[in-house]
Motif scaffolding. Structure first.
Motif, PDB file in Angstrom:
ATOM      1  N   THR A  90       0.841  -1.196   0.000  1.00 10.00           N
ATOM      2  CA  THR A  90       0.000   0.000   0.000  1.00 10.00           C
ATOM      3  C   THR A  90       0.881   1.253   0.000  1.00 10.00           C
ATOM      4  OG1 THR A  90      -0.116   0.092   2.403  1.00 10.00           O
ATOM      5  CG2 THR A  90      -1.870  -1.135   1.285  1.00 10.00           C
ATOM      6  N   GLY A  92       0.610   3.914   1.835  1.00  7.60           N
ATOM      7  CA  GLY A  92       0.933   4.329   3.203  1.00  7.60           C
ATOM      8  C   GLY A  92       2.104   3.553   3.772  1.00  7.60           C
ATOM      9  N   ARG A  93       2.115   2.263   3.509  1.00  7.34           N
ATOM     10  CA  ARG A  93       3.176   1.396   4.023  1.00  7.34           C
ATOM     11  C   ARG A  93       4.519   1.771   3.376  1.00  7.34           C
ATOM     12  NH1 ARG A  93       4.020  -1.656   8.456  1.00  7.34           N
ATOM     13  NH2 ARG A  93       5.585  -3.213   8.000  1.00  7.34           N
ATOM     14  N   TRP A 127      -2.780  11.699   1.228  1.00  8.36           N
ATOM     15  CA  TRP A 127      -3.215  10.956   2.418  1.00  8.36           C
ATOM     16  C   TRP A 127      -4.380  10.016   2.088  1.00  8.36           C
ATOM     17  CZ3 TRP A 127      -1.751   8.820   6.548  1.00  8.36           C
ATOM     18  CH2 TRP A 127      -2.632   8.472   7.569  1.00  8.36           C
ATOM     19  N   LYS A 130      -3.602   6.395   1.080  1.00 16.15           N
ATOM     20  CA  LYS A 130      -2.791   5.593   2.006  1.00 16.15           C
ATOM     21  C   LYS A 130      -3.064   4.085   1.940  1.00 16.15           C
ATOM     22  CE  LYS A 130      -5.783   6.251   6.020  1.00 16.15           C
ATOM     23  NZ  LYS A 130      -6.943   6.758   5.237  1.00 16.15           N
ATOM     24  N   ASP A 131      -4.330   3.699   1.699  1.00 14.86           N
ATOM     25  CA  ASP A 131      -4.662   2.274   1.675  1.00 14.86           C
ATOM     26  C   ASP A 131      -4.691   1.702   0.258  1.00 14.86           C
ATOM     27  OD1 ASP A 131      -4.922   2.071   4.444  1.00 14.86           O
ATOM     28  OD2 ASP A 131      -6.939   2.934   4.356  1.00 14.86           O
ATOM     29  N   GLN A 133      -3.331   0.172  -3.207  1.00 17.40           N
ATOM     30  CA  GLN A 133      -2.201  -0.642  -3.634  1.00 17.40           C
ATOM     31  C   GLN A 133      -1.392   0.141  -4.662  1.00 17.40           C
ATOM     32  OE1 GLN A 133      -1.080  -3.881  -2.858  1.00 17.40           O
ATOM     33  NE2 GLN A 133      -2.479  -3.761  -1.132  1.00 17.40           N
TER      34      GLN A 133
ATOM     35  N   MET B   1      -3.973   4.198   9.218  1.00 11.22           N
ATOM     36  CA  MET B   1      -3.418   3.004   8.568  1.00 11.22           C
ATOM     37  C   MET B   1      -3.609   1.756   9.432  1.00 11.22           C
ATOM     38  SD  MET B   1       0.097   4.052   6.749  1.00 11.22           S
ATOM     39  CE  MET B   1       0.279   5.611   7.550  1.00 11.22           C
ATOM     40  N   SER B   4      -7.349   0.302   9.490  1.00 14.49           N
ATOM     41  CA  SER B   4      -7.797  -0.424   8.303  1.00 14.49           C
ATOM     42  C   SER B   4      -7.296  -1.867   8.282  1.00 14.49           C
ATOM     43  CB  SER B   4      -7.337   0.308   7.050  1.00 14.49           C
ATOM     44  OG  SER B   4      -5.942   0.379   7.057  1.00 14.49           O
ATOM     45  N   GLU B 214      10.375  -6.598   3.394  1.00 15.01           N
ATOM     46  CA  GLU B 214       9.481  -5.695   2.654  1.00 15.01           C
ATOM     47  C   GLU B 214      10.273  -4.554   2.005  1.00 15.01           C
ATOM     48  OE1 GLU B 214       5.554  -5.381   4.620  1.00 15.01           O
ATOM     49  OE2 GLU B 214       5.880  -3.250   4.304  1.00 15.01           O
ATOM     50  N   GLU B 273       1.531  -6.816   2.646  1.00 18.02           N
ATOM     51  CA  GLU B 273       2.283  -6.350   3.810  1.00 18.02           C
ATOM     52  C   GLU B 273       2.838  -7.564   4.552  1.00 18.02           C
ATOM     53  OE1 GLU B 273       0.970  -3.591   7.339  1.00 18.02           O
ATOM     54  OE2 GLU B 273       0.273  -2.839   5.424  1.00 18.02           O
TER      55      GLU B 273
END
Lengths: 258, 330
Positions: A90, A92-93, A127, A130-131, A133, B1, B4, B214, B273
């Protein structure tokens, strides 16, 4: 100060850049321009230790980079490579991984890392992605996410290798504004740029490369007036001023057969 | 984050219970009917009867074997797909399985009676193969794609070498055939124990370094610019993938498709993830192999279909689907 002296670097046994001297320091935007294959990306990669260095030194605040721990260096210098995989992750990650250089074992992200990540994504206006892909994002959105990752590292130096790739004109304008914002915060931004107008308009210093060497270093005015652009690119570059006195640069046509 | 991710955590919990449920089902049901009385008698401390012994020495090790091999192969596939940035990669693609297979074929030809050493040979073969692929990549500065291609070449050489040994030495044929198909019928507890310890240790390390994995998966240039020691972690992850797959193959044979299919399903269900993707791969892998083994030994009882054959029938269509999907996406 990031100081490069007498640097020859490349891939395999053959150097791509030779005897390059450059200084990246202070609140500045430095553009690296030159034709394809002139060694711009190799210069960036050499600083980041991503290609073979045959001779010369690269020092960060007087200390040779090769003697520094990669984590320490990553806390000072961010790098945005030219080619990046859009993996199954994602946005955000990915931005959160910008905080990776600050983690110690076991490397788990802390609350402040999430806070930095959020503030950077809000600043760039992504923002709400963020989720999402990374695979599902457009080229421009992906580029913004990668820029956010570089910003999340909160380093003093930003090396951006063709950051305007995949970006439409709106995103390019936003990118220029972002680079100026970073400069306003006292950061040093060095970027490989293909867009002559952006490079000459927003930069404090321009490095012009040809065949692995820096053929000129100077302010945009000096580079424009010196005629080096015609010599290196083989195109006619013209400058116009708007009513506010802001300079704009255009390539008017091919100056000589390529 | 963080918020979710609640849905994903719930799914992980579901996978855990599904895995546990499948393990219980696998132990309770089989070709021989075992009643609850016999199971309770095992806990009473009395000497187990014939059915109790089947439960203790045949069915329990078999289910445990499916559990360990499924988790190990799926986790190995997940790691390999991430480090090579290639969804079509797996332990069988970069030569890990072929390396293990050749080592066992060679061992069975040279030392036909040293059965106890075959698992170690399989592990050594897998590890040496992955080391070769790694050093080849390092020496030539190969990209991820080249690394996969060199794995394909290594696969071809090792499979050819295995076939050459088959042709020359007839003695190796029986043991190696069972090994090549892949099955859980002849598991011995000491062999399983050693492999289980290796898989468990490697799995813990893999999950512990999930953030590093990752970051590594974002490309070597990005990883290095984020301060990750790329050569060290590349070696570590390749070694972990070899341990996970080699240890599994050592007692279960050349079971290939788990390492390819399960990471894809896990990615579809929990995303990429690592902190969710890796445990999900391990749990789904364990569930899937226990399920396939259960089907193989109960649906056609008293006949038994080796789990490797069932997996091929499930895995090959899935692989085709994956190829078609990639073509569509492209």
């Amino acid at each position: 100060m990031l100081k490069i002296e007498g640097l020859s670097a490349g891939y395999g046994r053959e150097p791509v850049i030779r005897d390059v001297d450059a200084v990246f320091s202070g609140a500045q935007i430095i553009s690296v321009i030159g034709p394809n294959g002139s060694g711009k990306s190799t210069l960036m990669k050499a600083v980041m230790g991503l290609c073979s260095v045959f001779s010369g030194t690269i020092c960060l605040d007087g200390r040779p980079v090769k003697e520094m721990r990669s984590r320490t260096f990553a806390q000072r210098v961010s790098y945005l490579p030219q080619i990046r995989p859009a993996g199954s992750i994602t946005a955000g990650r990915l931005v959160l991984h910008g905080r990776f250089p600050y983690l110690s074992y076991p490397r788990h992200y802390r609350k402040q890392d999430y806070a930095v990540c959020r503030s950077v994504m809000e600043e760039i206006g992504i923002w709400d992605l963020k989720d999402a892909q990374m695979e599902a994002l457009s080229g421009g959105e992906r580029q913004k996410v990668y820029l956010a990752m570089a910003l999340a590292a909160d380093t003093d130096f930003f090396l951006l290798d063709e950051p305007a790739t995949y970006l439409d004109v709106r995103y390019q304008a936003e990118l220029s504004a972002l680079m100026q914002k970073l400069k306003g915060k006292g950061k040093t931004v060095a970027a490989v740029l293909h867009d002559m107008n952006s490079a000459l308009r927003i930069s404090d210093k321009v490095l012009v490369m040809r065949a692995g060497r820096i053929v000129m270093e100077g302010t945009p005015e000096e580079v424009y007036a010196g005629g080096v652009l015609r010599e290196v690119f083989g195109v006619e570059v013209r400058r116009f001023f708007d009513e506010n006195g802001t300079a704009y640069y255009f390539t008017a046509g091919i100056d000589r057969p390529v | 984050m963080e918020r979710s991710n609640r849905k994903i955590r719930f799914r992980l919990l579901m996978f855990f219970f599904a895995m546990l449920g499948m393990a219980v089902l696998g132990v309770l049901f089989g070709a021989v009917k075992i009643g609850p009385g016999e199971i309770l008698a095992l806990f009473s401390g009395k000497e187990p009867g014939a059915q109790g012994r089947i439960l203790l020495y045949v069915r329990l090790p078999r289910v445990a074997g499916a559990f360990v091999a499924g988790a190990g192969l799926a986790l190995s596939g997940a790691v390999i797909q991430m480090i090579l940035d290639n969804p079509l990669a797996g332990p069988n693609i970069i030569g890990v399985n072929a390396g293990a297979g050749f080592a066992v074929v060679l061992a069975s030809a040279l030392f036909p009676r040293a059965y106890a050493w075959y698992p170690f040979a399989a592990f050594a073969g897998a590890f040496l193969t992955v080391l070769f692929v790694y050093f080849f990549g390092k020496k030539t500065g190969a990209s991820r794609i080249t690394l996969v291609l060199s794995g394909v070449a290594v696969n071809s050489i090792l499979n050819g070498a295995s076939d050459a040994v088959f042709t020359i030495s007839e003695e190796s044929l029986v043991a190696s055939n069972a090994f090549k198909i892949g099955g859980l019928g002849g598991i011995s507890i000491p062999v399983l124990k050693a492999a289980a310890v290796a898989v468990f240790a490697a799995a813990v390390l893999t999950v512990l370094f999930c953030n590093e994995l990752e970051v590594f998966a974002q490309g070597e240039e990005t990883a290095k610019s984020l301060g990750l020691s790329v050569p060290f972690y590349r070696f570590l992850f390749l070694a972990l993938a070899a341990v996970l797959a080699g240890a599994s193959v050592s007692f279960a044979g050349l079971i290939g498709f788990v390492g390819l299919i399960i990471p894809h399903i896990a990615r579809l269900l929990v995303g990429g993830e690592c902190r969710y993707f890796l445990p999900a791969s391990a749990m789904l892998g364990a569930f899937f192999l226990m399920f396939c083994d259960f089907v193989g030994r109960t649906f056609f009882a008293p006949y038994e279909i080796p789990v490797g054959i069932i997996l091929s029938f499930v895995g090959a269509p899935f692989f085709f689907w994956l190829l078609i999907r990639r073509k569509w996406n492209a």
